[in-house]
Design a protein around this motif. Structure first.
Motif, PDB file in Angstrom:
ATOM      1  N   PHE A  54      -0.721 -12.005   6.988  1.00 39.19           N
ATOM      2  CA  PHE A  54      -0.150 -11.988   8.143  1.00 39.19           C
ATOM      3  C   PHE A  54       0.156 -13.598   8.207  1.00 39.19           C
ATOM      4  CE2 PHE A  54      -3.524  -9.239   8.011  1.00 39.19           C
ATOM      5  CZ  PHE A  54      -2.388  -7.710   8.344  1.00 39.19           C
ATOM      6  N   ALA A  55       0.618 -14.576   7.550  1.00 37.25           N
ATOM      7  CA  ALA A  55       0.925 -16.090   7.875  1.00 37.25           C
ATOM      8  C   ALA A  55       2.260 -15.714   7.997  1.00 37.25           C
ATOM      9  CB  ALA A  55       0.249 -16.231   7.098  1.00 37.25           C
ATOM     10  N   LYS A  56       3.077 -16.736   8.618  1.00 35.18           N
ATOM     11  CA  LYS A  56       4.903 -16.413   8.696  1.00 35.18           C
ATOM     12  C   LYS A  56       4.936 -16.957   7.346  1.00 35.18           C
ATOM     13  CE  LYS A  56       8.206 -16.304  11.967  1.00 35.18           C
ATOM     14  NZ  LYS A  56       9.407 -17.357  13.291  1.00 35.18           N
ATOM     15  N   SER A  57       4.092 -17.466   7.071  1.00 33.10           N
ATOM     16  CA  SER A  57       4.858 -18.786   5.848  1.00 33.10           C
ATOM     17  C   SER A  57       4.443 -17.249   4.671  1.00 33.10           C
ATOM     18  CB  SER A  57       4.117 -19.827   6.167  1.00 33.10           C
ATOM     19  OG  SER A  57       2.841 -19.145   5.347  1.00 33.10           O
ATOM     20  N   SER A  58       4.249 -16.381   4.485  1.00 36.68           N
ATOM     21  CA  SER A  58       3.959 -15.642   3.194  1.00 36.68           C
ATOM     22  C   SER A  58       5.130 -14.481   3.753  1.00 36.68           C
ATOM     23  CB  SER A  58       2.795 -14.709   3.665  1.00 36.68           C
ATOM     24  OG  SER A  58       1.893 -16.529   3.610  1.00 36.68           O
ATOM     25  N   TRP A  59       6.137 -15.005   4.600  1.00 38.92           N
ATOM     26  CA  TRP A  59       6.716 -13.603   4.443  1.00 38.92           C
ATOM     27  C   TRP A  59       8.460 -14.438   5.639  1.00 38.92           C
ATOM     28  CZ3 TRP A  59       5.943  -8.555   2.802  1.00 38.92           C
ATOM     29  CH2 TRP A  59       4.790  -8.243   3.974  1.00 38.92           C
ATOM     30  N   PRO A  60       8.920 -15.258   3.934  1.00 37.61           N
ATOM     31  CA  PRO A  60       9.787 -15.966   4.133  1.00 37.61           C
ATOM     32  C   PRO A  60      11.154 -14.934   3.669  1.00 37.61           C
ATOM     33  CG  PRO A  60       9.365 -16.491   1.853  1.00 37.61           C
ATOM     34  CD  PRO A  60       7.904 -16.169   2.575  1.00 37.61           C
ATOM     35  N   LEU A  61      12.043 -15.344   4.754  1.00 36.19           N
ATOM     36  CA  LEU A  61      13.423 -14.476   5.126  1.00 36.19           C
ATOM     37  C   LEU A  61      14.158 -13.701   3.481  1.00 36.19           C
ATOM     38  CD1 LEU A  61      15.172 -12.445   7.198  1.00 36.19           C
ATOM     39  CD2 LEU A  61      16.551 -14.668   7.284  1.00 36.19           C
ATOM     40  N   PRO A  62      14.307 -15.109   2.724  1.00 29.74           N
ATOM     41  CA  PRO A  62      14.478 -14.501   1.545  1.00 29.74           C
ATOM     42  C   PRO A  62      14.619 -13.766   0.532  1.00 29.74           C
ATOM     43  CG  PRO A  62      15.580 -16.942   1.689  1.00 29.74           C
ATOM     44  CD  PRO A  62      13.811 -16.277   3.324  1.00 29.74           C
ATOM     45  N   LEU A  63      12.430 -13.886   0.776  1.00 29.27           N
ATOM     46  CA  LEU A  63      12.164 -12.730   0.052  1.00 29.27           C
ATOM     47  C   LEU A  63      12.122 -11.754   1.365  1.00 29.27           C
ATOM     48  CD1 LEU A  63       9.743 -12.135  -1.900  1.00 29.27           C
ATOM     49  CD2 LEU A  63       7.839 -13.135  -0.274  1.00 29.27           C
ATOM     50  N   ILE A  64      11.933 -10.925   2.035  1.00 29.69           N
ATOM     51  CA  ILE A  64      12.674 -10.075   3.189  1.00 29.69           C
ATOM     52  C   ILE A  64      13.401  -9.757   2.059  1.00 29.69           C
ATOM     53  CG2 ILE A  64      12.039  -9.035   4.983  1.00 29.69           C
ATOM     54  CD1 ILE A  64      10.399 -11.218   6.405  1.00 29.69           C
ATOM     55  N   ALA A  65      14.661 -10.404   2.544  1.00 33.75           N
ATOM     56  CA  ALA A  65      16.041 -10.336   1.148  1.00 33.75           C
ATOM     57  C   ALA A  65      15.622  -9.126   0.341  1.00 33.75           C
ATOM     58  CB  ALA A  65      16.967 -10.790   1.630  1.00 33.75           C
ATOM     59  N   LYS A  66      15.174  -9.729  -0.332  1.00 36.19           N
ATOM     60  CA  LYS A  66      15.098  -8.681  -1.543  1.00 36.19           C
ATOM     61  C   LYS A  66      13.462  -7.986  -1.697  1.00 36.19           C
ATOM     62  CE  LYS A  66      15.397 -13.713  -3.472  1.00 36.19           C
ATOM     63  NZ  LYS A  66      14.898 -14.913  -4.779  1.00 36.19           N
ATOM     64  N   LEU A  67      13.572  -8.359  -1.108  1.00 40.49           N
ATOM     65  CA  LEU A  67      12.114  -6.506  -0.928  1.00 40.49           C
ATOM     66  C   LEU A  67      13.185  -5.893  -0.288  1.00 40.49           C
ATOM     67  CD1 LEU A  67       8.842  -8.027   0.558  1.00 40.49           C
ATOM     68  CD2 LEU A  67       9.126  -6.854  -1.800  1.00 40.49           C
ATOM     69  N   VAL A  68      14.132  -5.343   0.627  1.00 39.56           N
ATOM     70  CA  VAL A  68      14.532  -4.960   1.303  1.00 39.56           C
ATOM     71  C   VAL A  68      15.758  -4.125   0.480  1.00 39.56           C
ATOM     72  CG1 VAL A  68      15.845  -4.512   3.311  1.00 39.56           C
ATOM     73  CG2 VAL A  68      14.253  -5.203   3.785  1.00 39.56           C
ATOM     74  N   LEU A  69      15.996  -5.425  -0.530  1.00 36.00           N
ATOM     75  CA  LEU A  69      16.709  -4.390  -1.433  1.00 36.00           C
ATOM     76  C   LEU A  69      16.553  -3.973  -2.075  1.00 36.00           C
ATOM     77  CD1 LEU A  69      19.538  -7.381  -2.313  1.00 36.00           C
ATOM     78  CD2 LEU A  69      20.086  -5.407  -0.850  1.00 36.00           C
ATOM     79  N   GLY A  70      15.183  -4.146  -3.102  1.00 35.91           N
ATOM     80  CA  GLY A  70      14.392  -3.240  -3.698  1.00 35.91           C
ATOM     81  C   GLY A  70      14.224  -1.992  -3.428  1.00 35.91           C
ATOM     82  N   ALA A  71      13.515  -2.279  -2.222  1.00 42.52           N
ATOM     83  CA  ALA A  71      13.214  -1.145  -1.389  1.00 42.52           C
ATOM     84  C   ALA A  71      14.433  -0.043  -1.027  1.00 42.52           C
ATOM     85  CB  ALA A  71      13.235  -1.257   0.102  1.00 42.52           C
ATOM     86  N   LEU A  72      15.439  -0.175  -1.210  1.00 35.46           N
ATOM     87  CA  LEU A  72      17.317   0.464  -1.164  1.00 35.46           C
ATOM     88  C   LEU A  72      17.411   1.299  -2.408  1.00 35.46           C
ATOM     89  CD1 LEU A  72      19.395  -1.554   1.655  1.00 35.46           C
ATOM     90  CD2 LEU A  72      17.391   0.537   1.662  1.00 35.46           C
ATOM     91  N   LEU A  73      17.207   0.393  -3.557  1.00 35.44           N
ATOM     92  CA  LEU A  73      17.476   0.730  -4.928  1.00 35.44           C
ATOM     93  C   LEU A  73      16.610   1.329  -4.770  1.00 35.44           C
ATOM     94  CD1 LEU A  73      19.102   0.271  -7.165  1.00 35.44           C
ATOM     95  CD2 LEU A  73      17.394  -1.491  -8.258  1.00 35.44           C
ATOM     96  N   LEU A  74      14.368   1.117  -4.662  1.00 35.19           N
ATOM     97  CA  LEU A  74      14.267   2.946  -4.976  1.00 35.19           C
ATOM     98  C   LEU A  74      14.486   3.729  -4.008  1.00 35.19           C
ATOM     99  CD1 LEU A  74      10.620   0.415  -5.016  1.00 35.19           C
ATOM    100  CD2 LEU A  74      11.645   1.620  -7.146  1.00 35.19           C
ATOM    101  N   VAL A  75      15.295   3.718  -3.111  1.00 35.19           N
ATOM    102  CA  VAL A  75      15.553   4.660  -2.367  1.00 35.19           C
ATOM    103  C   VAL A  75      16.894   5.614  -2.920  1.00 35.19           C
ATOM    104  CG1 VAL A  75      16.587   6.278  -0.242  1.00 35.19           C
ATOM    105  CG2 VAL A  75      13.962   4.056   0.314  1.00 35.19           C
ATOM    106  N   VAL A  76      17.655   5.006  -2.905  1.00 38.14           N
ATOM    107  CA  VAL A  76      18.809   5.447  -3.888  1.00 38.14           C
ATOM    108  C   VAL A  76      18.565   5.907  -5.008  1.00 38.14           C
ATOM    109  CG1 VAL A  76      21.384   4.572  -5.148  1.00 38.14           C
ATOM    110  CG2 VAL A  76      20.224   4.177  -2.531  1.00 38.14           C
ATOM    111  N   VAL A  77      18.016   4.888  -6.240  1.00 36.08           N
ATOM    112  CA  VAL A  77      17.063   5.981  -7.688  1.00 36.08           C
ATOM    113  C   VAL A  77      16.236   7.505  -7.150  1.00 36.08           C
ATOM    114  CG1 VAL A  77      15.404   5.868  -9.515  1.00 36.08           C
ATOM    115  CG2 VAL A  77      17.302   3.814  -8.490  1.00 36.08           C
TER     116      VAL A  77
END
Length: 87
Positions: free
Chosen positions: A31-54
């Protein structure tokens, strides 16, 4: 209709859950904000969208009627409802 929607939402959340499990395993602050930096969240979102498209592509490719099949819609025969069938 709700089941496919919930399935796709679940598939979208998989990368975030895996990263949260990684944080728990490494004893980092989930739950620490430093564990969820914005570039990492963007990569997770891109990976999630790729999974949904597949998953959409696989759903379209592996479900439904076989190619060149004929669908006979539901109809009423002699006052009785006859369900639709694939031939």
């Amino acid at each position: 209709m709700i089941r496919p929607v919930l399935t796709e939402i679940g598939i979208f959340l998989i990368p975030f859950a895996v990263y949260a499990l990684f944080l728990i395993a490494t004893r980092s602050g989930v739950f620490a904000k430093s564990s969820w930096p914005l570039p990492l969240i963007a990569k997770l979102v891109l990976g999630a969208l790729l999974l949904v498209v597949v998953s959409f592509v696989m759903l379209a490719h592996f479900s439904g009627a076989p190619p060149n099949s004929t669908y006979i819609p539901a109809h009423i025969d002699d006052g009785k409802l006859v369900p639709g069938v694939e031939k």
